[in-house]
Design an enzyme around this catalytic site. Structure first.
Site, PDB file in Angstrom:
ATOM      1  CD  GLU A   1      -2.614   3.819  -5.652  1.00  0.00           C
ATOM      2  OE1 GLU A   1      -3.683   3.218  -5.857  1.00  0.00           O
ATOM      3  OE2 GLU A   1      -1.631   3.257  -5.176  1.00  0.00           O
TER       4      GLU A   1
ATOM      5  CG  HIS B   1      -3.078  -0.120  -6.820  1.00  0.00           C
ATOM      6  ND1 HIS B   1      -3.511   0.463  -5.667  1.00  0.00           N
ATOM      7  CD2 HIS B   1      -3.181  -1.463  -6.604  1.00  0.00           C
ATOM      8  CE1 HIS B   1      -3.881  -0.465  -4.796  1.00  0.00           C
ATOM      9  NE2 HIS B   1      -3.684  -1.653  -5.348  1.00  0.00           N
TER      10      HIS B   1
ATOM     11  NE  ARG C   1      -4.365  -0.891  -0.011  1.00  0.00           N
ATOM     12  CZ  ARG C   1      -4.542  -1.891  -0.868  1.00  0.00           C
ATOM     13  NH1 ARG C   1      -3.570  -2.263  -1.659  1.00  0.00           N
ATOM     14  NH2 ARG C   1      -5.688  -2.534  -0.941  1.00  0.00           N
TER      15      ARG C   1
HETATM   16  P1  NAD Z   1      -2.036 -11.241   4.363  1.00  0.00           P
HETATM   17  O1  NAD Z   1      -2.998 -10.774   5.384  1.00  0.00           O
HETATM   18  O2  NAD Z   1      -2.065 -12.663   3.929  1.00  0.00           O
HETATM   19  O3  NAD Z   1      -0.529 -10.932   4.860  1.00  0.00           O
HETATM   20  C1  NAD Z   1      -0.156  -9.758   5.500  1.00  0.00           C
HETATM   21  C2  NAD Z   1       0.961 -10.105   6.474  1.00  0.00           C
HETATM   22  O4  NAD Z   1       1.462  -8.886   7.040  1.00  0.00           O
HETATM   23  C3  NAD Z   1       0.501 -10.991   7.652  1.00  0.00           C
HETATM   24  O5  NAD Z   1       1.303 -12.142   7.767  1.00  0.00           O
HETATM   25  C4  NAD Z   1       0.654 -10.075   8.871  1.00  0.00           C
HETATM   26  O6  NAD Z   1       1.044 -10.781  10.021  1.00  0.00           O
HETATM   27  C5  NAD Z   1       1.767  -9.146   8.399  1.00  0.00           C
HETATM   28  N1  NAD Z   1       1.849  -7.915   9.177  1.00  0.00           N
HETATM   29  C6  NAD Z   1       0.822  -7.194   9.706  1.00  0.00           C
HETATM   30  N2  NAD Z   1       1.330  -6.139  10.387  1.00  0.00           N
HETATM   31  C7  NAD Z   1       2.671  -6.212  10.279  1.00  0.00           C
HETATM   32  C8  NAD Z   1       3.741  -5.423  10.793  1.00  0.00           C
HETATM   33  N3  NAD Z   1       3.514  -4.356  11.571  1.00  0.00           N
HETATM   34  N4  NAD Z   1       4.998  -5.784  10.480  1.00  0.00           N
HETATM   35  C9  NAD Z   1       5.255  -6.867   9.726  1.00  0.00           C
HETATM   36  N5  NAD Z   1       4.286  -7.669   9.220  1.00  0.00           N
HETATM   37  C10 NAD Z   1       3.012  -7.328   9.510  1.00  0.00           C
HETATM   38  O7  NAD Z   1      -2.228 -10.278   3.116  1.00  0.00           O
HETATM   39  P2  NAD Z   1      -1.757 -10.537   1.595  1.00  0.00           P
HETATM   40  O8  NAD Z   1      -2.837 -11.168   0.841  1.00  0.00           O
HETATM   41  O9  NAD Z   1      -0.414 -11.143   1.616  1.00  0.00           O
HETATM   42  O10 NAD Z   1      -1.675  -9.017   1.103  1.00  0.00           O
HETATM   43  C11 NAD Z   1      -0.689  -8.138   1.651  1.00  0.00           C
HETATM   44  C12 NAD Z   1      -0.993  -6.711   1.253  1.00  0.00           C
HETATM   45  O11 NAD Z   1      -0.773  -6.548  -0.144  1.00  0.00           O
HETATM   46  C13 NAD Z   1      -2.464  -6.307   1.449  1.00  0.00           C
HETATM   47  O12 NAD Z   1      -2.715  -5.816   2.731  1.00  0.00           O
HETATM   48  C14 NAD Z   1      -2.705  -5.270   0.397  1.00  0.00           C
HETATM   49  O13 NAD Z   1      -2.644  -3.983   0.977  1.00  0.00           O
HETATM   50  C15 NAD Z   1      -1.567  -5.474  -0.585  1.00  0.00           C
HETATM   51  N6  NAD Z   1      -2.083  -5.795  -1.930  1.00  0.00           N
HETATM   52  C16 NAD Z   1      -1.684  -5.039  -2.974  1.00  0.00           C
HETATM   53  C17 NAD Z   1      -2.139  -5.338  -4.261  1.00  0.00           C
HETATM   54  C18 NAD Z   1      -1.687  -4.536  -5.451  1.00  0.00           C
HETATM   55  O14 NAD Z   1      -2.311  -4.614  -6.504  1.00  0.00           O
HETATM   56  N7  NAD Z   1      -0.604  -3.803  -5.365  1.00  0.00           N
HETATM   57  C19 NAD Z   1      -3.025  -6.393  -4.445  1.00  0.00           C
HETATM   58  C20 NAD Z   1      -3.394  -7.171  -3.359  1.00  0.00           C
HETATM   59  C21 NAD Z   1      -2.912  -6.857  -2.097  1.00  0.00           C
END
Ligand code: NAD
Length: 330
Positions: free
Chosen positions: A268, A296, A239
């Site tokens: 964005e 994005h 993000r």
């Molecule tokens: P997920 O919930 O499976 O994984 C997120 C991980 O982050 C978890 O293991 C959690 O424990 C960890 N986490 C939370 N707080 C933390 C901290 N302070 N320090 C370190 N780790 C921490 O989510 P995901 O499916 O892997 O997605 C991750 C992120 O990717 C989403 O939150 C979303 O914002 C982003 N995303 C971006 C796109 C894009 O198009 N660019 C698409 C999908 C998701």
């Protein structure tokens, strides 16, 4: 009795083929194509379920006006644009669609990493503009990928998929995630560190895959970048708010960072005066050739988009049929 009404607030335009395939027999489905939260005024109050994408935010005032909504689906993974606490107070479950684009986001993070570390984007851009010699010397020093440390912040679904890919390239994968249970490092064959500082100190590439929360906002800022190895890379597909992009632009000028891959920005599309975008557009700025910016799109592929729409619709159907929703996050 009137048919239930399901609204798709934003992002999806006229063609509702996928939504209607799932919901057509049970509900009236409507795409509102809102460009802002204000556009929803008077159009969502009687919705029975809502599908929200990433183009708008849904705050407490909007949620307060919902009269009979049984579910808000954030069609995507990150749900920081919907006030989940306000929805909970109102008794409305908020769900996400966690499993449509895991591989694509990981592919994009690795694609950016490869392009940055192999100098692909840098050389292509420079030579296209007639800058520098037709030689590898322009990009010196490039180091062998094998053994370089790929530092992951957040070893969830996408972080894990990125870890497996980086590992396949021979990289030394290290992660910081205080919330995953012990042993994940053993099952994946990667290394875990206890603190962010440790990760920053060892990583050649830092790739956040955590959600945007109060804890992770600007987790990569100027002081974090200063702790990284000199000449490292930041790749952000999580993000926009997770990385302070002004600090990225400054670190590229000073040489602390050799480049960055940025798929997501705090606003964005970004304003023209966004410091990183300004630097990246300026042919005389070092960030011009050293930063890769994407709008994005890390999540995107046709198959994943279809999956997201179908899964979002299926969750709405569940609640309309009186079944409990999946993937509730509030
Ligand atoms: P997920 O919930 O499976 O994984 C997120 C991980 O982050 C978890 O293991 C959690 O424990 C960890 N986490 C939370 N707080 C933390 C901290 N302070 N320090 C370190 N780790 C921490 O989510 P995901 O499916 O892997 O997605 C991750 C992120 O990717 C989403 O939150 C979303 O914002 C982003 N995303 C971006 C796109 C894009 O198009 N660019 C698409 C999908 C998701």
């Amino acid at each position: 009795m009137a048919r239930p009404r399901v609204v798709v607030t934003d992002f999806i335009g006229g063609d509702l083929e996928h939504e209607l395939n799932v919901l057509g027999g049970a509900a009236h489905v409507e795409a509102l194509a809102a460009a802002s939260e204000q556009d929803l005024q008077g159009r969502i109050e009687d919705a029975d379920a809502m599908m929200v994408y990433h183009c708008i935010s849904i705050g407490a005032e909007t949620i307060e006006r919902l009269e009979r909504c049984k579910l808000i689906v954030r069609c995507g993974v990150g749900y920081d644009n919907v006030d989940g606490a306000a929805a909970r107070r109102k008794g409305i479950p908020l769900a996400n669609v966690p499993d449509y684009g895991t591989e694509e986001v990981a592919d994009s993070a690795i694609g950016m990493t490869l392009s940055l570390m192999r100098g692909i984007n840098f050389l292509n851009r420079r030579l296209q503009r007639g800058r520098g010699e037709w030689s590898y010397t322009q990009i010196r020093p490039v180091h062998r990928l094998r053994g370089r440390v790929f530092g992951i912040i957040g070893l969830g679904r996408i972080g894990t998929a990125a870890a497996l890919r980086a590992k396949a390239l021979g990289m030394d994968v290290v992660y910081y995630d205080p919330y995953v249970p012990d042993g994940r490092d053993k099952s994946l064959g990667v290394r875990r560190v206890e603190t962010l500082e440790e990760l920053l100190g060892m990583a050649h590439v830092v790739s956040p895959h955590c959600p945007l929360t109060e804890e992770t906002r600007h987790i990569i800022d100027s002081s974090a970048i200063a702790k990284m190895r000199r000449g490292g890379f930041v790749v952000n597909t999580s993000r926009g708010g997770v990385v302070d992009v002004q600090a990225v632009a400054e670190a590229i000028v000073g040489g602390q960072l050799a480049g960055a891959g940025i798929d997501v920005l705090e606003t964005e599309p970004p304003a023209d005066d966004n410091p990183l975008i300004r630097a990246w557009r300026d042919p005389e700025h070092p960030a011009h050739d050293r930063v890769i910016v994407n709008p994005h799109t890390a999540f995107y592929c046709e198959e994943g988009l279809e999956e997201m729409r179908i899964k979002g619709s299926e969750n709405c159907l569940r609640v309309l049929e009186g079944r409990p929703p999946r993937n509730v996050v509030n």
